[in-house]
Every structure is written in C-alpha cells, then in structure tokens.
Design a protein around this motif. Structure first.
Motif, PDB file in Angstrom:
ATOM      1  N   UNK A 140       0.784  -1.224   0.000  1.00  0.00           N
ATOM      2  CA  UNK A 140       0.000   0.000   0.000  1.00  0.00           C
ATOM      3  C   UNK A 140       0.814   1.270   0.000  1.00  0.00           C
ATOM      4  N   UNK A 141       2.108   1.183   0.317  1.00  0.00           N
ATOM      5  CA  UNK A 141       2.960   2.369   0.271  1.00  0.00           C
ATOM      6  C   UNK A 141       3.146   2.837  -1.170  1.00  0.00           C
ATOM      7  N   UNK A 142       3.286   4.147  -1.348  1.00  0.00           N
ATOM      8  CA  UNK A 142       3.656   4.711  -2.649  1.00  0.00           C
ATOM      9  C   UNK A 142       5.069   5.239  -2.540  1.00  0.00           C
ATOM     10  N   UNK A 143       5.948   4.820  -3.445  1.00  0.00           N
ATOM     11  CA  UNK A 143       7.350   5.239  -3.397  1.00  0.00           C
ATOM     12  C   UNK A 143       7.730   5.922  -4.702  1.00  0.00           C
ATOM     13  N   UNK A 144       8.692   6.830  -4.600  1.00  0.00           N
ATOM     14  CA  UNK A 144       9.283   7.463  -5.781  1.00  0.00           C
ATOM     15  C   UNK A 144      10.664   6.870  -5.985  1.00  0.00           C
ATOM     16  N   UNK A 145      10.903   6.338  -7.189  1.00  0.00           N
ATOM     17  CA  UNK A 145      12.187   5.712  -7.507  1.00  0.00           C
ATOM     18  C   UNK A 145      12.751   6.375  -8.761  1.00  0.00           C
ATOM     19  N   UNK A 159      10.326  -5.902  -7.633  1.00  0.00           N
ATOM     20  CA  UNK A 159      10.320  -6.352  -6.239  1.00  0.00           C
ATOM     21  C   UNK A 159       9.299  -5.555  -5.422  1.00  0.00           C
ATOM     22  N   UNK A 160       9.227  -4.249  -5.668  1.00  0.00           N
ATOM     23  CA  UNK A 160       8.232  -3.419  -4.981  1.00  0.00           C
ATOM     24  C   UNK A 160       6.811  -3.862  -5.337  1.00  0.00           C
ATOM     25  N   UNK A 161       6.624  -4.267  -6.583  1.00  0.00           N
ATOM     26  CA  UNK A 161       5.313  -4.761  -7.005  1.00  0.00           C
ATOM     27  C   UNK A 161       4.981  -6.069  -6.284  1.00  0.00           C
ATOM     28  N   UNK A 181       7.501   0.664 -17.111  1.00  0.00           N
ATOM     29  CA  UNK A 181       6.113   0.207 -16.962  1.00  0.00           C
ATOM     30  C   UNK A 181       6.002  -1.305 -17.155  1.00  0.00           C
ATOM     31  N   UNK A 182       6.749  -1.817 -18.109  1.00  0.00           N
ATOM     32  CA  UNK A 182       6.708  -3.257 -18.376  1.00  0.00           C
ATOM     33  C   UNK A 182       7.244  -4.069 -17.208  1.00  0.00           C
ATOM     34  N   UNK A 183       7.981  -3.411 -16.308  1.00  0.00           N
ATOM     35  CA  UNK A 183       8.549  -4.102 -15.152  1.00  0.00           C
ATOM     36  C   UNK A 183       7.834  -3.747 -13.851  1.00  0.00           C
ATOM     37  N   UNK A 184       6.637  -3.176 -13.976  1.00  0.00           N
ATOM     38  CA  UNK A 184       5.818  -2.977 -12.785  1.00  0.00           C
ATOM     39  C   UNK A 184       5.666  -1.565 -12.295  1.00  0.00           C
ATOM     40  N   UNK A 283      17.580 -14.116  -4.193  1.00  0.00           N
ATOM     41  CA  UNK A 283      17.291 -15.341  -4.936  1.00  0.00           C
ATOM     42  C   UNK A 283      15.824 -15.736  -4.785  1.00  0.00           C
ATOM     43  N   UNK A 284      15.259 -15.514  -3.600  1.00  0.00           N
ATOM     44  CA  UNK A 284      13.853 -15.830  -3.359  1.00  0.00           C
ATOM     45  C   UNK A 284      12.948 -14.941  -4.209  1.00  0.00           C
ATOM     46  N   UNK A 285      13.273 -13.646  -4.280  1.00  0.00           N
ATOM     47  CA  UNK A 285      12.475 -12.723  -5.099  1.00  0.00           C
ATOM     48  C   UNK A 285      12.529 -13.122  -6.571  1.00  0.00           C
ATOM     49  N   UNK A 286      13.703 -13.546  -7.020  1.00  0.00           N
ATOM     50  CA  UNK A 286      13.843 -13.988  -8.417  1.00  0.00           C
ATOM     51  C   UNK A 286      13.018 -15.259  -8.642  1.00  0.00           C
ATOM     52  N   UNK A 287      13.033 -16.160  -7.672  1.00  0.00           N
ATOM     53  CA  UNK A 287      12.255 -17.400  -7.821  1.00  0.00           C
ATOM     54  C   UNK A 287      10.762 -17.121  -7.877  1.00  0.00           C
TER      55      UNK A 287
END
Length: 323
Positions: A140-145, A159-161, A181-184, A283-287
C-alpha cells in the motif's frame, strides 16, 4: 597469467587498462575463481574517476560470477566446480581469474544462469537493503524511484510490485518509460519534460510520498525532498549527476521534519550473516518472478566502451563484461 583491468590514474574511460597479471594460489580462507562474466555498475565509474578514491594502481569492479577452480586451507563450504557469485568486492572483479575471500561469495542456486548472476548481485542486493531494511516498504505504500529503467530500478520496480507497493518512477525518455512500466512501474514521469514535484503531488492527492530512492544525486536532491510527505525519508544512494554538497541541514526542518540517509551496500552486507541473508532474499524474489535482464554485454577488453555507454545513459537493465 590472467587478464585484469586496472587503473594507474583517475579520469575518464581512457584510464582503464587491460593487463596481464599473475593471480597466484589462494591462501587460507580463500578461493580461486575463473570468471564467466563480470558485472558493470555505476560505482565502478566513481572508482575510476576518483570520486571514491582508491590506492593506485588498482584493479576495478565489484561484481562477477564464475566457477571455483582452487580451494585454500580452511574453506569447507565450497568445492572445486561450484558456481559462485559476488557483488560486494573486494575490488578487482574485472578479470578473467582472481583469488577471493570465500566469505564474500555465495553459491548460485539452480535455475539462475551464471551470466544472469553476474548482473544481479550488486544491483539486486542493493534493492534488497533499500526496500527491506533502509526503509521497510509495506503493502500500500507509494514510493518514488528515480532512474526506474536502470539496472537497480528495473529490479526495484518488480520487487516493490511483489510487496504490493505503488511505484512512481522517473526516466529520461519514452522508451525507458515503457521499459519501466513493463517491469511494474505504475506511473512514470519524464523528468526532462514534466515537473516531477507537481506530478508526484498530483498522483498522491497532494500528500507526497513516504520515501524517495535517489541514485542521481546533485540534479534531483531538492526535487526529491519536495516530493516527500512530512517526516518522509530521503534515501540517497548514488551520484550519477555528481555528489550532493553544501547542504544546510535546516532545509530538512523547513520541508517537513524529513529524514535523510546515505546508505551503502558494503555496510548492509559487512557481516557474512547479512551478506547471505541479503543474497537469499534476492534469490527468493527472483524465484517468485523478479526477472534479471542482461540487456548489454561487452568483451572485457572493450571495457572503455562499456563505461562510456553507461555514463552516457545508453544502457538499460544489467550489463556484463565477458572475459
């Protein structure tokens, strides 16, 4: 003899030299590694330019992946033939072979290619400590990257998605905006054409965001502060446009009792325990679906060209050097 990239003086890409070096045998607690790919990262340009000083002459590079070819005394959790990767140094990854402290590497899990690992460790563990430990992003957080289509940015968006955050990213072109956008990335601001602060306030109903992740530095410093909500956190973790200097700390009070931190991956992975925990989370996030895309590769001998392209913002995602 191994081929190693070194610098004898600081400056532009032209100071990178390609040399023969005798690697030697591993000592106690060390391994010898034959690299299959070396990661290219913006911090390498800071070392090369002298922004982050090194004793000269010096090798360069912090990230690589390859195969263990020799084991030193006391190393019990690795064997010859193991695939390993690292992203926190010690410096000297731009090489065909090298000797490494065994405590600084991790085994590459099944399902992750060696070239992929070489492009994910430094950037991926950077994302890990930024969004899980420096500021713990919650659903639910909104972040600026900033630089959302860069190597760190594309991993962060995905990862944030996964976490369930809403991502506002900045990029310099429509092409990079589409990539983010294609990455979330939920909302992309073209920083050359749009007012970033106004757009962030519009997207957050005037509230601002609780956290800004900024690897750009000088050019985005004040803009980033103005995007934060009161008591928000500014995470400045890079200097692509130059370092932030001559800051009056009173500006943090005037803009809403803000927090500012300047973290580094080296601090967050200083212990073996923290390094393994960070790599395991990556590695877990990638999996679970975070894709690590190596969008550019260069021969190690063409390292000057690779640095030139990186600094000219011609690269996206991860870039590797092939020995």
């Amino acid at each position: 003899m191994a081929k190693v990239v070194r610098i004898h003086s600081t400056g532009g890409p032209e100071v990178l030299t390609y040399e023969d070096v005798d690697v030697g045998a591993p000592g106690a607690g060390e391994i010898r590694v034959a690299h299959e790919a070396c990661g290219l990262n913006f911090i390498d340009t800071y070392h090369r330019s002298g922004l982050y000083p090194l004793p000269l002459p010096s090798p360069i590079g912090l990230e690589a992946a390859g195969t263990v070819t020799e084991i030193g005394d006391g190393v019990t959790d690795l064997k010859v033939g193991d695939r390993i990767a690292y992203g926190t140094g010690p410096i000297g990854s731009y090489a065909t072979e090298r000797v490494m402290p065994a405590a600084k590497v991790v085994k590459i899990p099944e399902g992750i290619e060696t070239n992929q690992a070489a492009g994910m460790m430094l950037k991926g563990m950077t994302v890990e400590y930024l969004i899980r430990r420096t500021f713990t992003v919650k659903p639910g957080d909104t972040v600026l990257f900033h630089a959302a289509a860069g190597g760190v940015g594309l991993i962060a968006c995905q990862w944030l998605k996964q976490i369930g955050a809403t991502i506002i990213g900045t990029t310099g072109s429509e092409e990079k905006a589409e990539l983010a956008k294609a990455h979330g990335c939920d909302h992309v601001i073209l920083y050359r054409d749009e007012d970033v602060v106004s757009k962030v306030k519009e997207l957050t109903d005037g509230k601002g965001v609780p956290v800004v992740y900024d690897s750009v530095g000088k050019d985005t410093w004040e803009m980033s502060l103005d995007c934060l909500q009161p008591r928000g956190t500014m995470v400045t973790f890079g200097n692509a446009s130059g370092p932030v200097d001559n800051v009056n700390i009173g500006i943090l009070a005037a803009k809403g009792s803000l927090y500012v931190t300047r973290p580094t991956l080296m601090t967050y992975t200083a212990s073996r325990e923290d390094l393994v925990e960070s790599a395991t989370a990556l590695f877990d996030a990638v999996s679970k679906g975070v894709k690590i895309e190596v969008n550019q590769s260069y021969a190690l001998a063409d390292v000057q060209k690779a640095h030139t392209d990186l600094e000219a913002r011609k690269t996206t995602g991860s870039t590797i050097l092939i020995p």
